[in-house]
Design a protein around this motif. Sequence first.
Motif, mmCIF file in Angstrom:
data_model
loop_
_atom_site.group_PDB
_atom_site.id
_atom_site.type_symbol
_atom_site.label_atom_id
_atom_site.label_comp_id
_atom_site.label_asym_id
_atom_site.label_seq_id
_atom_site.Cartn_x
_atom_site.Cartn_y
_atom_site.Cartn_z
ATOM 1 N N VAL A 91 0.836 -1.202 0.000
ATOM 2 C CA VAL A 91 0.000 0.000 0.000
ATOM 3 C C VAL A 91 0.871 1.253 0.000
ATOM 4 C CG1 VAL A 91 -1.731 1.318 1.291
ATOM 5 C CG2 VAL A 91 -1.940 -1.180 1.117
ATOM 6 N N TRP A 94 2.044 1.898 -3.451
ATOM 7 C CA TRP A 94 0.982 2.509 -4.263
ATOM 8 C C TRP A 94 0.868 3.999 -3.973
ATOM 9 C CZ3 TRP A 94 -3.030 -1.799 -2.773
ATOM 10 C CH2 TRP A 94 -2.782 -2.947 -3.532
ATOM 11 N N VAL A 95 0.865 4.347 -2.684
ATOM 12 C CA VAL A 95 0.738 5.756 -2.304
ATOM 13 C C VAL A 95 1.955 6.553 -2.789
ATOM 14 C CG1 VAL A 95 0.595 7.356 -0.351
ATOM 15 C CG2 VAL A 95 -0.768 5.245 -0.351
ATOM 16 N N TYR A 161 -7.312 -0.550 -4.281
ATOM 17 C CA TYR A 161 -6.245 0.094 -5.060
ATOM 18 C C TYR A 161 -6.759 0.585 -6.412
ATOM 19 C CZ TYR A 161 -2.239 0.318 -8.240
ATOM 20 O OH TYR A 161 -1.344 0.711 -9.189
ATOM 21 N N GLY A 181 -5.131 5.207 0.805
ATOM 22 C CA GLY A 181 -4.050 4.314 1.224
ATOM 23 C C GLY A 181 -3.999 4.191 2.737
#
Length: 201
Positions: A91, A94-95, A161, A181
């Motif tokens: 995560v 992703w952020v 996501y 997130g």
Amino acid sequence: MTNSPESRAAGKRRRLMSAAARVLHEQGIERTTIADIAKAADVPVGNVYYYFKTKDELVQAALNEHAAHLAQLTGELGKLPDPLDRLKALVDTWVGRRDVAARYGCPTGTLAAELDKRDDGGLDLEAAKVIRLLLDWAEDQFRQAGLPNPGDLALTLVAGYQGMSLLANALRDPDVMTREGARLTRWLDSLPTESGGAGLT
């Protein structure tokens, strides 16, 4: 020898694959030409056909690149001892890419959505395979954590996501990725104390 014809050819192919992944993500399939990819790869456009005969082959190459990047990422995350920490680190990754997501969306998700509109019944399934790789890896982490319904939990995570990437892109707002997130991370933190079906709050 690093400058042999074989190594130069392999280098061009690698540059074309990397450029295809980047340019198709940024411009989409329909707007991207083989010349665009050749320029981004610094390869003469006439040489591209030696490696890839059609644009669809370059789309497949881009999907292969996304799968390779995912394998590299999950390999690195696998060094963390705790499976839930691996998911939280995912995560965080992703952020960390929130600016790119806000501008272009999820690399694989946007390709999958565009390919789904085509009536060829081939490359859309290839895009689904890349997303399935992520789902399977996440499911394995939840299973290692001893949580029930690991497949459902993986689906919730990956859907989260995809949703936050889509909204960040639609709104051109990277902060969507940051906020969502954090919510996914709180959800992951809640799972060990929940009896399986913890909901996102």
